[in-house]
Design an enzyme around this catalytic site. Structure first.
Site, PDB file in Angstrom:
ATOM      1  N   ASP A   6      -8.080   2.037  -4.700  1.00  0.00           N
ATOM      2  CA  ASP A   6      -7.412   0.802  -4.295  1.00  0.00           C
ATOM      3  C   ASP A   6      -6.447   1.196  -3.178  1.00  0.00           C
ATOM      4  O   ASP A   6      -6.202   2.389  -2.943  1.00  0.00           O
ATOM      5  CB  ASP A   6      -6.640   0.217  -5.497  1.00  0.00           C
ATOM      6  N   SER A   7      -5.870   0.194  -2.533  1.00  0.00           N
ATOM      7  CA  SER A   7      -4.837   0.490  -1.539  1.00  0.00           C
ATOM      8  C   SER A   7      -3.642   1.172  -2.205  1.00  0.00           C
ATOM      9  O   SER A   7      -2.869   1.847  -1.538  1.00  0.00           O
ATOM     10  CB  SER A   7      -4.369  -0.806  -0.882  1.00  0.00           C
ATOM     11  N   TYR A  38      -3.265  -3.242   2.151  1.00  0.00           N
ATOM     12  CA  TYR A  38      -4.439  -3.498   2.984  1.00  0.00           C
ATOM     13  C   TYR A  38      -4.445  -4.947   3.476  1.00  0.00           C
ATOM     14  O   TYR A  38      -5.060  -5.252   4.494  1.00  0.00           O
ATOM     15  CB  TYR A  38      -5.725  -3.298   2.170  1.00  0.00           C
ATOM     16  N   GLY A  39      -3.800  -5.822   2.708  1.00  0.00           N
ATOM     17  CA  GLY A  39      -3.887  -7.265   2.967  1.00  0.00           C
ATOM     18  C   GLY A  39      -3.437  -7.670   4.361  1.00  0.00           C
ATOM     19  O   GLY A  39      -3.822  -8.727   4.852  1.00  0.00           O
ATOM     20  N   CYS A  69     -10.350  -3.048  -5.602  1.00  0.00           N
ATOM     21  CA  CYS A  69      -9.505  -3.758  -4.650  1.00  0.00           C
ATOM     22  C   CYS A  69     -10.325  -4.895  -4.053  1.00  0.00           C
ATOM     23  O   CYS A  69     -11.389  -4.651  -3.470  1.00  0.00           O
ATOM     24  CB  CYS A  69      -9.077  -2.780  -3.559  1.00  0.00           C
ATOM     25  N   ASN A  70      -9.848  -6.107  -4.233  1.00  0.00           N
ATOM     26  CA  ASN A  70     -10.581  -7.269  -3.699  1.00  0.00           C
ATOM     27  C   ASN A  70     -10.625  -7.230  -2.174  1.00  0.00           C
ATOM     28  O   ASN A  70     -11.635  -7.587  -1.554  1.00  0.00           O
ATOM     29  CB  ASN A  70      -9.897  -8.568  -4.125  1.00  0.00           C
ATOM     30  N   THR A  71      -9.506  -6.815  -1.569  1.00  0.00           N
ATOM     31  CA  THR A  71      -9.415  -6.825  -0.118  1.00  0.00           C
ATOM     32  C   THR A  71     -10.395  -5.816   0.473  1.00  0.00           C
ATOM     33  O   THR A  71     -11.121  -6.124   1.428  1.00  0.00           O
ATOM     34  CB  THR A  71      -7.969  -6.501   0.314  1.00  0.00           C
ATOM     35  N   GLU A 147       3.973  -2.050  -6.393  1.00  0.00           N
ATOM     36  CA  GLU A 147       4.021  -0.668  -5.896  1.00  0.00           C
ATOM     37  C   GLU A 147       5.378  -0.028  -6.221  1.00  0.00           C
ATOM     38  O   GLU A 147       5.461   1.160  -6.505  1.00  0.00           O
ATOM     39  CB  GLU A 147       3.803  -0.632  -4.379  1.00  0.00           C
ATOM     40  N   CYS A 179      -6.473 -10.385  -6.791  1.00  0.00           N
ATOM     41  CA  CYS A 179      -5.912  -9.145  -6.247  1.00  0.00           C
ATOM     42  C   CYS A 179      -5.592  -8.278  -7.453  1.00  0.00           C
ATOM     43  O   CYS A 179      -4.977  -8.763  -8.415  1.00  0.00           O
ATOM     44  CB  CYS A 179      -4.649  -9.427  -5.436  1.00  0.00           C
ATOM     45  N   THR A 180      -6.008  -7.010  -7.407  1.00  0.00           N
ATOM     46  CA  THR A 180      -5.881  -6.185  -8.611  1.00  0.00           C
ATOM     47  C   THR A 180      -4.434  -5.831  -8.953  1.00  0.00           C
ATOM     48  O   THR A 180      -4.149  -5.366 -10.047  1.00  0.00           O
ATOM     49  CB  THR A 180      -6.733  -4.904  -8.493  1.00  0.00           C
ATOM     50  N   HIS A 181      -3.512  -6.044  -8.013  1.00  0.00           N
ATOM     51  CA  HIS A 181      -2.101  -5.842  -8.343  1.00  0.00           C
ATOM     52  C   HIS A 181      -1.567  -6.972  -9.251  1.00  0.00           C
ATOM     53  O   HIS A 181      -0.630  -6.761 -10.011  1.00  0.00           O
ATOM     54  CB  HIS A 181      -1.236  -5.823  -7.075  1.00  0.00           C
TER      55      HIS A 181
HETATM   56  N1  DGL Z   1      -5.035  -4.578  -4.766  1.00  0.00           N
HETATM   57  C1  DGL Z   1      -5.610  -5.139  -3.618  1.00  0.00           C
HETATM   58  C2  DGL Z   1      -6.549  -6.275  -3.856  1.00  0.00           C
HETATM   59  O1  DGL Z   1      -7.145  -6.334  -4.902  1.00  0.00           O
HETATM   60  C3  DGL Z   1      -5.005  -5.095  -2.286  1.00  0.00           C
HETATM   61  C4  DGL Z   1      -3.580  -5.334  -2.097  1.00  0.00           C
HETATM   62  C5  DGL Z   1      -3.178  -4.948  -0.699  1.00  0.00           C
HETATM   63  O2  DGL Z   1      -3.231  -3.767  -0.415  1.00  0.00           O
HETATM   64  O3  DGL Z   1      -2.873  -5.841   0.100  1.00  0.00           O
HETATM   65  O4  DGL Z   1      -6.751  -7.105  -3.014  1.00  0.00           O
END
Ligand code: DGL
Length: 259
Positions: A6-7, A38-39, A69-71, A147, A179-181
């Site tokens: 993931d990011s 990453y977003g 990570c979805n992104t 984070e 988003c996995t966060h």
């Molecule tokens: N955890 C990430 C996701 O699922 C990305 C969050 C990020 O880095 O912007 O999209």
């Protein structure tokens, strides 16, 4: 070995589910924290990181790769599938089950701006949300709070309320966490929604998909369940402080800059 990345730390919400489903499997989790979030990055940058991370994880003995990570899935999974021959599992917002279960005909999807604006989400909406009104909302600042390990403080609560409170007047009955966060902020989201709105975290579905693929490919369980954690930023100290908080267990964290 199951490799995941993931990011940053968000993919640990998927790690928990994969670990619970496949406890004997060694898992290597890489947090690309040097490039998080990453977003707010371009597609090219996310693809470049995906290929670097993928090559590294392959060199470490990955038999299956989970893009937690979805992104990154949105931006890079096609390029990754072209570049690597190992099976790759991506993650995307659970729009399909949320739309299928909705009684009010209105749901929300919470994700990064990048994911929300993507063709992939549009394709999911077209295919699975016909006749359902889908509100798209970005959790501004949420990734950074996770984070930083700020899962319950006043600033995080305010950032969550700013996004979720306005949804209460929208007659939605499901929220897809894209988003996995975000699952790490579920307690704060629930403070606002109560039980009236159902939250969908696709992590368990991803774990089932990983288990199915392992079976289909006839991969050996490799038995020792050894887990590695790697960050691309700093010396690993910060991430090792976060692990007990996010997954309930301490682990050493290696630092691999991957520039
Ligand atoms: N955890 C990430 C996701 O699922 C990305 C969050 C990020 O880095 O912007 O999209």
């Amino acid at each position: 070995m199951i490799a995941m990345y993931d990011s940053g730390l968000g993919g640990l919400s998927v790690w928990r589910a994969v670990r619970a489903a496949l406890p004997a499997w060694p898992i290597t989790y890489l947090a690309d924290q040097a490039y998080c979030p990453y977003g707010s990055r371009s597609r090219e940058e996310i693809i470049d990181r995906a290929l670097k991370v993928g090559r590294y994880l392959e060199s470490q003995g990955a038999t299956i790769l989970v893009v937690a990570c979805n992104t990154a899935t949105t931006a890079a999974i096609t390029a990754m599938r072209e570049a690597f021959s190992l099976p790759i599992v991506g993650i995307e917002p659970a729009i399909k089950p949320a739309a299928a279960m909705s009684r009010t005909g209105r749901i929300a999807v919470l994700a990064t701006e990048y994911t929300l604006a993507s063709e992939r989400v549009q394709t999911l909406l077209d295919a699975h949300a016909e006749g359902v009104q889908v509100l798209r909302r970005a959790g501004h600042g949420w990734v950074e709070q996770v984070e930083a390990g700020e899962l319950s403080g006043e600033r995080t609560r305010a950032l969550v309320r700013r996004v979720v409170e306005p949804l209460l007047g929208e007659n939605i009955d499901h929220i897809a966490l894209g988003c996995t966060h975000y699952p790490f902020l579920e307690p704060l989201i629930r403070e606002v929604t109560g039980d009236a709105i159902r939250l969908y975290d696709p992590a368990e579905a991803i774990a089932r998909r990983v288990a199915d693929l392992i079976q289909q490919h006839g991969f050996d369980s490799q038995g020792d369940g050894y887990c590695r954690f790697i960050t691309t930023a700093g010396d690993g100290g910060d991430m090792s402080l976060r692990l007990p908080q996010l997954i309930g267990l301490p682990y050493p964290v290696e630092s691999v800059p991957l520039a």
